[in-house]
Design a protein around this motif. Structure first.
Motif, PDB file in Angstrom:
ATOM      1  N   TYR A  37       0.794  -1.229   0.000  1.00 10.75           N
ATOM      2  CA  TYR A  37       0.000   0.000   0.000  1.00 10.75           C
ATOM      3  C   TYR A  37       0.824   1.275   0.000  1.00 10.75           C
ATOM      4  O   TYR A  37       0.367   2.294  -0.508  1.00 10.75           O
ATOM      5  CB  TYR A  37      -0.976  -0.005   1.186  1.00 10.75           C
ATOM      6  N   GLN A  38       2.071   1.234   0.561  1.00  5.57           N
ATOM      7  CA  GLN A  38       2.847   2.479   0.611  1.00  5.57           C
ATOM      8  C   GLN A  38       3.056   3.050  -0.783  1.00  5.57           C
ATOM      9  O   GLN A  38       2.775   4.212  -1.052  1.00  5.57           O
ATOM     10  CB  GLN A  38       4.213   2.255   1.256  1.00  5.57           C
ATOM     11  N   GLU A  39       3.575   2.190  -1.685  1.00  3.80           N
ATOM     12  CA  GLU A  39       3.808   2.659  -3.044  1.00  3.80           C
ATOM     13  C   GLU A  39       2.485   2.782  -3.796  1.00  3.80           C
ATOM     14  O   GLU A  39       2.330   3.658  -4.646  1.00  3.80           O
ATOM     15  CB  GLU A  39       4.741   1.714  -3.805  1.00  3.80           C
ATOM     16  N   LEU A  50       0.925   6.166  -3.283  1.00  8.05           N
ATOM     17  CA  LEU A  50       1.631   7.206  -4.035  1.00  8.05           C
ATOM     18  C   LEU A  50       1.318   7.117  -5.522  1.00  8.05           C
ATOM     19  O   LEU A  50       1.117   8.130  -6.196  1.00  8.05           O
ATOM     20  CB  LEU A  50       3.141   7.057  -3.827  1.00  8.05           C
ATOM     21  N   LYS A  99      -4.613   2.864   5.042  1.00  5.85           N
ATOM     22  CA  LYS A  99      -3.519   3.807   4.784  1.00  5.85           C
ATOM     23  C   LYS A  99      -3.373   4.091   3.284  1.00  5.85           C
ATOM     24  O   LYS A  99      -2.903   5.165   2.898  1.00  5.85           O
ATOM     25  CB  LYS A  99      -2.198   3.238   5.322  1.00  5.85           C
ATOM     26  N   ILE A 150      -2.832   7.803   1.975  1.00  6.98           N
ATOM     27  CA  ILE A 150      -1.666   8.253   1.207  1.00  6.98           C
ATOM     28  C   ILE A 150      -2.116   8.816  -0.130  1.00  6.98           C
ATOM     29  O   ILE A 150      -1.632   9.853  -0.580  1.00  6.98           O
ATOM     30  CB  ILE A 150      -0.660   7.097   1.015  1.00  6.98           C
TER      31      ILE A 150
END
Lengths: 399, 297
Positions: free
Chosen positions: A252-254, A257, A281, A285
């Motif tokens: 999910y972090q990338e 973005l 998240k 983000i």
């Protein structure tokens, strides 16, 4: 165990003592690898009165330490429920959790501990990389493994007799993705991954299925380097192939973005993300307005499973917290193991394995259970989630 | 094409801003400060904490508060850089350069995992986000926010350049870069000037951290690692120790990445960037604007 032949050496005093030392070392090693029968643990095999031990090697520390407690609680819930009904075969169940730290070496030590504790069935396994080296350890002792979370295709590609996966595999996730893309009328799909083995596996399998009859056309397959903030070069090159659907198989972090940067670059199509990206998240983000409507391929979670309300309530009552990812799968793993032991009428590994193979229609959160010849789920249990008001909710059960 | 150039310039201005600190420290005490990227991370996190605290006082966190936080963060990370120099590098001033390098790597880990203990391993999301609709200029999609960030970055760089070339402090810095021992003998407070250099370089990195947090939204404790390496690459490409070269190097690296990704695919981005680092180190180790240094015996 066969003792290796000791080469004949001139019998000087020094070599003799060496030989003695070597032999005793071998003897100790042999003893410890056979599990020290009768030396350790009060619940020796064949003891019909002691509790039946279910072993669980999961990450309680390390990079995935967040997930371990969820799995432990889920499994414990099932153990408590079964014990409250009097246990199985007239014996209670006991859950023994060992920390594998998501690390292959620690996992091997944890598996050996569980073997030494005479675990009847292993119900652990979260990180595929850490679970892989434990397979031969359990398999050699004929201890059936009901793996709740780890789902790399490598786990079953060795065709070990005692290994079962109750989580969908990468190829099943890819199949679910393509099934949804076709169903949702996608025309041209771009597939993006983050170059990790988990993500690339799903992406490559999906890419192979695209372009075949009935499936949407291929746009482009692109990989990003995780850990950066700016993905505008990737965004620009993907948009050149003008996809109307983008499938992101990484975390999910990338993912967050990418969604944000795609939208800012003017992309109007839809997003589908893999189970590693299913986290609120992702929406945070990406920004609430960009995250809304993002779809995901996901195995069932308690929050998305219809009819899990009472289960969630009892979990909350027991542990005072919301159930997290893979707590249902762990709960199911214990129940599946218990059911198999009950049907087998014994804790003998081969008999339990046979009854696992024969299992048909046992109710789990991911649907009625039946194993394929590969010991994976015949029905991957993947569903489509969609973001509504910042939360992932069930969109389509793909049934 | 225009889009690729714009992407490259935008990312490049971040690289340049971070690379300047690298370059200044190297220019003055010949130390590759591998913890510099983590000061960028520290800036992002302290900005996040300040915005959180500010949100308690001011109901709606706005662009103005973001600007205040930017300045405050520059102060905070600047002081962080000074502390880092005082604790980790100054005691080793006379030691072989390799010890300093290893210390820098250690300091980098200490910062990363220190922040991890305080802020946790999960990524955080900035409460204030710079998000705007894109305007098309010559075929490239440009947002006002991108322009603002680039103007801030350029402003900071121009101010720094003026400081180094016009002021007394700058003259002291340049003098120490040439010969620290002679400066000491001439009565220059070398320790103070080195501290000041660390302050300025770290403040710039901190500013880049806040800007990246506000623009991209996501921050995590390992975010400084890759940008640290990229900034180092930018500094080497432009000429490490040379201010204008470093700024140019940042932009060049951004453009190289943008075009390289377009040509070979996203997974080749870092290969391309670091491949150029190797190429430059073999072909022109002093960088684009670096001068050949003749060793006097």
């Amino acid at each position: 165990m066969k003792r290796p032949a000791i080469p004949a050496l001139p019998a000087t005093a020094r070599t003799t003592s060496r030989v003695v030392a070597l032999t005793s070392l071998l003897a100790v090693a042999a003893l410890s690898t056979t599990g020290c029968n009768g030396l350790v643990g009060g619940s020796a095999e064949g003891d019909d009165k002691g509790p039946i031990v279910l072993g669980m090697a999961i990450p309680m520390s390390g990079s995935s330490a967040d997930t371990g407690p969820y799995m432990k609680n889920g499994a414990q819930l099932a153990v408590d429920e079964i014990n409250a009904k009097g246990g199985i075969l007239g014996r209670k169940l006991r859950l023994q959790v060992e920390d594998d730290a998501c690390d292959p070496k620690t996992a091997v030590a944890a598996a050996n501990k569980l073997v030494a504790a005479h675990a009847a069935v292993s119900v652990g396994g979260y990180c595929s990389g850490a679970t892989l080296p434990t397979l031969p350890i359990f398999d050699k002792r004929k201890i059936p493994m009901v793996i709740p979370a780890a789902n790399s295709n490598q786990l079953v590609s060795q065709h070990l007799k005692h290994v079962f996966l109750i989580n969908g595999t990468g190829s099943q996730q890819a199949a679910a993705a393509v099934a949804w893309l076709s169903k949702d009328g996608a025309k041209k799909v771009a597939v993006m991954n983050d170059n990790t083995s988990y993500s690339k596996d799903i992406a490559d399998l999906t890419w192979a299925k695209l372009g075949t009859t009935g499936a949407p056309a291929k746009a482009v397959e692109e990989a990003v380097n995780p850990g950066e903030s700016d993905y505008s070069p990737n965004v620009t090159s993907v948009l050149k192939s003008s996809p109307d659907y983008i499938y992101w198989t990484g975390y999910y972090q990338e993912g967050g973005l990418l969604i944000r940067q795609f939208r800012q670059a003017g992309y109007k199509g839809k997003f589908l993300v893999g189970d590693g990206s299913v986290d609120p998240k992702l929406v945070k983000i990406a920004g609430a307005e960009h995250g809304e409507g993002v779809l995901a391929t996901m195995t069932q979670t308690p929050q998305t499973t219809p009819g899990a309300g009472s289960w969630i309530a009892s979990y909350r009552g027991e542990f005072g917290a919301e159930p997290g990812p893979y707590s249902t799968q762990s709960y199911d793993a214990v129940r599946v193991a218990a059911e198999a032991i009950t049907k087998a009428g014994s804790t003998d590994g081969d008999k339990v394995t046979a009854s696992l193979e024969a299992m048909d229609g046992f109710k789990t959160f991911s649907g009625p259970l039946k194993f394929t010849a590969d010991h994976t789920l015949s029905n991957g249990g993947f569903v489509i989630l969609g973001v509504e008001d910042g939360q992932f909710v069930l969109r389509d059960s793909l049934k | 094409m225009a889009q690729l150039i714009w992407n490259g310039l935008f990312v490049g201005s971040f690289y340049a801003l971070v690379a300047l600190g690298y370059s200044m420290v190297y220019g003055i005490i010949k130390l590759l400060n591998f913890a510099h990227g983590d000061l960028y991370m520290l800036g992002a996190f302290s900005g996040f904490a300040m915005l959180g605290a500010l949100g308690g006082f001011v109901p709606s966190t706005s662009l103005l508060s973001l600007f205040v936080v930017l300045v405050m963060t520059m102060l905070a990370t600047g002081l962080g850089g000074v502390a880092l120099e005082r604790v980790a590098y100054r005691p080793l001033r006379g030691a072989p350069r390799l010890s300093l390098l290893i210390t820098a790597v250690g300091a980098s880990f200490a910062l990363e995992y220190g922040v991890r203990i305080v802020a946790g391993p999960n990524p955080r999301v900035y409460p204030v986000r710079l998000d705007g609709t894109a305007v098309e200029v010559l075929g490239a999609k440009i947002t006002v926010q991108q322009l603002v960030l680039m103007v801030i970055a350029a402003g900071l760089m121009v101010a720094l350049n003026a400081l180094v070339t016009r002021s007394r402090q700058g003259r002291a810095m340049r003098a120490i870069a040439l010969d620290p021992k002679a400066c000491l003998l001439m009565g220059v407070n070398v320790d103070a000037v080195i501290s000041r250099t660390f302050f300025i370089g770290s403040a710039l990195a901190g500013a880049a951290g806040v800007m990246s947090g506000a623009y991209y939204g996501k921050i995590d404790f390992l975010m400084g690692f890759i940008i640290g390496l990229k900034a180092f690459t930018a500094a080497v490409i432009g000429g490490i120790g040379n201010m204008k070269g470093t700024m140019l190097g940042g932009l060049v690296l951004g453009l190289l990445e943008s075009f390289g990704t377009d040509w070979l695919g996203g997974q080749w981005r870092d290969v391309f960037a670091f491949g150029f680092l190797i190429l430059f180190l073999t072909v022109r180790p002093t960088g684009l604007l670096g001068e050949r240094v003749t060793e006097r015996v």
